[in-house]
Every structure is written in C-alpha cells, then in structure tokens.
Design a protein around this motif. Structure first.
Motif, PDB file in Angstrom:
ATOM      1  N   HIS B 279       1.322  -1.093  -0.047  1.00 47.53           N
ATOM      2  CA  HIS B 279      -0.051   0.163  -0.058  1.00 47.53           C
ATOM      3  C   HIS B 279       1.268   1.158  -0.064  1.00 47.53           C
ATOM      4  O   HIS B 279       0.523   2.450  -1.117  1.00 47.53           O
ATOM      5  CB  HIS B 279      -0.938  -0.007   0.991  1.00 47.53           C
ATOM      6  CG  HIS B 279      -2.807  -0.736   0.553  1.00 47.53           C
ATOM      7  ND1 HIS B 279      -3.086   0.044   0.271  1.00 47.53           N
ATOM      8  CD2 HIS B 279      -2.542  -1.809   1.380  1.00 47.53           C
ATOM      9  CE1 HIS B 279      -4.332  -1.149   0.211  1.00 47.53           C
ATOM     10  NE2 HIS B 279      -3.986  -2.352   0.629  1.00 47.53           N
ATOM     11  N   MET B 283       1.005   4.392  -3.063  1.00 49.21           N
ATOM     12  CA  MET B 283       0.837   5.843  -2.875  1.00 49.21           C
ATOM     13  C   MET B 283       2.034   6.572  -3.128  1.00 49.21           C
ATOM     14  O   MET B 283       1.895   7.624  -3.842  1.00 49.21           O
ATOM     15  CB  MET B 283       0.525   5.778  -1.936  1.00 49.21           C
ATOM     16  CG  MET B 283      -0.703   5.534  -1.151  1.00 49.21           C
ATOM     17  SD  MET B 283      -0.332   6.245   0.680  1.00 49.21           S
ATOM     18  CE  MET B 283      -1.075   4.049   1.953  1.00 49.21           C
ATOM     19  N   GLY B 341      -3.122  11.066   1.630  1.00 49.25           N
ATOM     20  CA  GLY B 341      -3.478  10.721   0.514  1.00 49.25           C
ATOM     21  C   GLY B 341      -5.084  10.977  -0.074  1.00 49.25           C
ATOM     22  O   GLY B 341      -5.002  11.622  -1.026  1.00 49.25           O
TER      23      GLY B 341
END
Ligand SMILES: Nc1ncnc2c1ncn2[C@@H]1O[C@H](COP(=O)(O)OP(=O)(O)OP(=O)(O)O)[C@@H](O)[C@H]1O
Ligand SMILES: [Mg+2]
Lengths: 258, 344
Positions: B279, B283, B341
């Motif tokens: 993950h 990103m 994010g």
C-alpha cells in the motif's frame, strides 16, 4: 473466406442455456454490424464467446481460422474487445493502461509502445487525459480509454459491448465515425448498441437478438420495422423515413405526450 | 502536444525509478543502522570496516558477522519477501486487503511449528534445530498444494480461492488450538513466542534459504509485471490483451506461497508488512507493476529493517518480538500516508 463466421454458438451457465446454437451471418471486412435486442437477450454473452472469453460450443471462424485454436497471443493481435462494464478502482494512468494493452501479451516490445499508445489517445481526442489516473476519470472518459485499449493493437476484428452507453452526443458521433473509419480500412466491427437511432444511422447491418436467438438480421431498414420491434421489445413503435433515406424510430408509449 | 505529454510521462517514469533507488539506499542505510545497534553500540566506521573485512577488534568482527548480520539480513529479506508476496497477492486476488497469509499459509505454518514444538514430531533426518522451521515450511507448502488442488476443481477465481483460504485458515487455527490444548506450559510458551514472530534465532542457513527463494522468484515476478498490470484493468481485459489469466494466477500464487512459507517458517508470523508494504509503495509510485513490485519489495525490506532496530531499542535491554514492532511502527506511517493521500 474473408470475414467473421459464428455458427452454432451455445453457452450455458450451469444448467441454464443462454445461447442455444446461435448463427450469425458472415460479417465481412468493411462492415459495421450492430447487435441489438432487449436486456438479457444474450448480446454480451455472444460477444464474449466470439472473443473466446467465455467457454462455448460452436465455431468462430475469422478469415477461415478457428479462433478457439489460435494461440492467445496471436488472438490478442487479431481481436480487440471492449467490455460492457469497466472496473473503476485502478490508479493506473490512462496512457499506462493503453501501454499495458500493447505489452501485456508481448505483442509489442518496449520500443514504440509508448508512442503508439499516445497516438491512439490523441486520435480519439483524449490525449489530454493521458496522465490522469483511471479512477479519476468520468464514466464516459473511461469508456473512451477502454476503446483505446481495444483498438491499440490494430486488430482485424473489433468487438464492442455498448461502447456509447456513457458518452455524450459529441463523443457518440466521434466514436461511431471512428468505428466507420476503422471498418473502411478493412476491419470487421461488431458493436452492441441499445440506441436504435444510432444503430440505424451508423450500421451496415443490424442483428436483432431475442431470447438467445437471432430474431432478424439485415440492413437497418429491413430490421427496424414496427412488426419486428413489437415482437422483440413489446413496444409500439413508428418508423419514419427522413431525408436522405435516414430512418427514425419513434416510440408512442403510454407516457409519450400527444 | 502529444510529444510533451509523452515526455512528461517518461519524466514521471524516471522519477519513479529514482524513488525505487532511494528506497534501496534507505533499506541499505537501515541495514547499517541495524548492525550498529545493540547492547554494544558500534560506530559506523567500525561497522563498515568489519563488513569489508578490514582491521578491527576481534570482538567487533564477531558481533557484526556472527551475531548481528544474520539477524539484520534476515529482517531485510523477510520484509522484502513478505511485501513482494503481498503486492502480487493483492493483484491476483483483486483484493486490496489480501496479504501473503490470506490463504492460510501462516496458520498452516504455525500448525506445523506447533506439531514440532509440542509433539516433538519432525521430519526424519532433519537436525533438531531445524525441526520447527522445517515442519512449518512443510505444512505451509501442504496448505498451498491443497489450495491449488481445490482451486483447480472450481476454476480458481479469486472469490473461490479466498473462500478456500479462509476455510483453510480456520481449520488450521482449530487444529492449532487442539495441539495447544494438550501442550505443556513450557512448549506453550515457546509456541506463543514463535507465533509472535522473532528474528532472535536467525542463522546463516536460514538467511540463505530465504535469499535463494527470493532470488529464484523475483525474476519471474518482474517478468510478469505487465501481465499483472493488465489484470488491474479487469480479467476480461487482461485476457483480451493476450494474458493467460488462469496460468498467471496459478504461478503467482505458487511464488507467493513459497515466499511466505519460507518467511513464516524462519521467523514466525509477522503481520502488517505484507499488507502495508504494497500500500505504501502504491501511494509512492502508482500501480504500474514494473515499478510497483520493486518498490513494494524495498518498502517491506526497509520497514522490517527499521523494526528490527527498534525491537532492540524500544525497551532498553529487552529484545521485543519483531512482529509486534512492525505493527507498532508501521501503523503510524501507514495512517500518515493514508491521511496525506486523502488530502490530495
Ligand atoms: N455469469 C453469469 N452467470 C449466470 N447467468 C448469466 C451470467 N452472465 C449472464 N447471465 C445470464 O445470461 C443471459 C444473457 O446475459 P447477457 O449479459 O448476455 O445479456 P445482454 O443481452 O448483454 O443484456 P444487457 O442488454 O442487459 O447487457 C441473462 O439472462 C443473464 O442473466
Ligand atoms: Mg450486455
């Protein structure tokens, strides 16, 4: 024999038979064929069977070659497929997704793939979206990118499942004229469309499907008749001939004014 | 205009490659830090000299080569293996919550370890020190084999695989409880320690094993990068691009299972890295697997290496199980990245 021949196509989901020995006429290069018919008629199933994405009975011959026996990589070069629904979640940018369409099956090496993909986006008028993540695109924009993925390998046969369903007026025209151009260059184009007015205007041939069968097929003016539309859709429709031989399908439903 | 766009795309590509390079350097730096940290702190110069085989005090050389390097290298390699496995798992199962242990590999490995620790059963011919790891590995591979078999019967789609995996998880967990039930207090403690994930018992042969498994699977992973990228666009799309999705899924699961079985059998269950590594990498560099896979691998290595250092320093004089630490340091980083994010 040039063209696409699909014969005796049958598909079953479990015990349920969706297509039972469906035959399509020979679809020749240069022609745009529209598959029309009510929801659940089996249009998507047929398209996926032709693209060999769906286990099926019967034969699919492209220029005389049985597509089921063409190795996957070669098939990817021959057939372009655009699905009805597009996954929304990917953070790949549009350009990357089109490059993937070129490189995933090793059809093309690194050289030139990027430029080819970019050129296709430009040709479809979506060059400005190249670096946008797919997840940030609108439904219609994503549909245009999906078309780019389908045509970037320059396939002989194009199978498009409701390519205009999310497009605005201008983009519909753009996509359909692009399909006409691709066909004119000697490709075989098959598109599922629900909009019969668009079909009448752009198709050389309409295949009207109903309940897993070909109910009628032929030139638009022969297929789009009040009698056939009533049989297939159960809708009272008027078909008007306008200037330059154009056909208009008008619905006098219970909610239509007048 | 299209030329400008294309060169912007290539600039982004170079930026992402540079990021992968930075991650690699950071992982190396973390490795050095890990080597310097411990009851006897070492200076950077001495550590480097000892690594290079230069003139240092004999004690320093022993500490670096025999005590700390196996542990530090193990941390780096296990992190890399788990995060790479997680990245591929998330793609082929089309599920962002998948991680290397989703399909029951860790539970089966734990069961194997338990059988060795509690019942004293092990493979004939295996040295006693290896009986726990060997058994864990064997059970993990057995779980993988069973899963591949079941998947083949039902077509091997992601939902079916996940369901079988969950079932396997529960079955192994139940059997594990059964073994724990009959275990002595001593064996039980050993078992609990094992399941928490610890680097303390890392030794060179184990490091070698993971290194070999990793080196053997990385080329195949990277070669499948465009295929995996295409799968992110949907199964039908990937197939129409010419990707044999069934084969891709089968081989990827095989690699993933091998990686996670090797990792879990060496150091026990280490959560979080396999889920968060990918993950974080996503990103940073996006989902093009040509950079996403290496970035995941390096992020995992970096996180594990930092965790290894912290496991020595968080509580002075106590070596914490590294599995606890990954969660402790990983979570805040993870949250920060998610929040950042969101704002963008
Ligand atoms: N995966 C599936 N499992 C079971 N049945 C299915 C599956 N996919 C389609 N069907 C069934 O097959 C029939 C034909 O479906 P298909 O998607 O081909 O219709 P369609 O003509 O494309 O419809 P629409 O215009 O709504 O897209 C339907 O009755 C549908 O319920
Ligand atoms: Mg459909």
């Amino acid at each position: 024999m040039q063209g696409l021949l699909a014969q005796g196509i049958s598909v079953r989901y479990g015990a349920r038979s969706v297509l039972a020995g469906l035959d399509l006429p020979l679809l020749r290069p240069g022609e745009v064929t529209v598959l029309a018919g009510p929801n659940a008629a089996g249009k998507s199933t047929l398209l996926r069977a032709i693209a060999q994405l769906q286990p099926h009975g019967g034969k699919v011959l492209l220029d005389g070659r049985d597509l089921a026996h063409v190795p996957m990589r070669d098939r990817a070069r021959l057939v372009g497929f655009m699905p009805q629904s597009l996954p929304a979640g990917s953070s790949l940018v549009a350009l990357e997704s089109v490059i993937a369409a070129l490189r995933a099956g090793d059809t093309l090496g690194a050289r030139g793939a990027d430029a080819t993909a970019m050129a296709v986006l430009d040709k479809l008028g979506i060059g400005a979206l190249a670096l946008e993540p797919l997840s940030a695109l609108s439904g219609g924009q994503r549909q245009m990118v999906s078309l780019a993925q389908a045509i970037v390998r320059d396939p002989r046969l194009l199978l498009l499942d409701e390519p205009t369903s999310a497009l605005d007026l201008a983009r519909q025209v753009r996509l359909l004229s692009e399909l006409r151009r691709l066909a004119a260059e000697g490709r075989i184009v098959v598109a599922v469309l629900h909009d019969l007015a668009l079909a009448a205007q752009w198709a050389d041939r309409i295949v009207l499907m109903h309940g897993g069968h070909t109910h009628a097929e032929g030139r638009p003016e022969l297929v789009l008749t009040p009698a056939l539309l009533a049989e297939v859709y159960g809708v009272e429709a008027r078909v008007e001939r306008c200037s330059r031989g154009r056909i208009m399908v008008l619905i006098d439903g219970e909610h239509a004014p007048g | 205009m299209s030329d400008a766009t294309l060169s912007r795309y290539h600039r982004q590509g170079r930026r992402n490659s540079a990021l992968v390079g930075v991650l690699a350097l950071a992982a190396l730096a973390a490795l050095l830090l890990d080597l310097m940290t411990g009851p006897a702190g070492l200076a950077l110069a001495d550590t480097l000299k000892a690594l290079a085989g230069g003139e240092v005090a004999r004690g320093t050389s022993v500490i670096v080569w025999d005590v700390r390097l196996p542990v530090a290298a193990m941390a780096l390699l296990v992190g890399a293996a788990l995060a790479l496995a997680g990245a591929e798992m998330q793609t082929v199962l089309e599920n962002p919550l998948a991680e290397p242990f989703t399909l029951g590999v860790s539970a089966s490995a734990a069961l194997g370890a338990a059988v060795a620790i509690v019942l004293g059963l092990s493979l004939p011919g295996l040295p006693a020190v290896w009986s726990v790891s060997g058994n864990a590995f064997l059970f993990a591979l057995g779980a993988l084999g069973l899963l591949q078999l079941l998947g083949r019967i039902r077509g091997g789609g992601p939902e079916v695989l996940i369901l079988f995996g969950v079932a396997l998880n529960f079955t192994a967990a139940a059997l594990l409880s059964l073994v724990q039930f009959v275990a002595s207090a001593d064996a039980l403690q050993q078992l609990v320690f094992w399941t928490m994930g610890s680097l303390a018992s890392a030794q060179w042969p184990g490091v070698m094993l993971i290194a070999v498994v990793l080196a053997g699977s990385v080329p195949f992973s990277f070669r499948a990068a465009w295929k995996l990228t295409a799968l992110r666009l949907g199964e039908d799309q990937a197939r129409s691009f010419g990707v044999d999705v069934t084969g891709l899924r089968r081989w990827t699961l095989f690699r993933v299972s091998l990686l996670s079985a090797a990792a879990v059998s060496m150091v026990g269950v280490i959560g979080f890295v396999g889920l968060a590594g990918p993950h974080i990498a996503r990103m940073l560099v996006g989902e093009n697997h040509r950079v996403f896979l290496p970035a995941s691998l390096l992020t995992g290595a970096l996180v594990m290496s930092l965790a290894s250092t912290l496991s020595k320093t968080l509580v002075p004089g106590v070596l914490l199980p590294v599995g606890l630490v990954t969660s402790l340091i990983g979570l805040p980083i993870f949250f920060a990245l998610i929040l950042r994010g969101r704002r963008r």
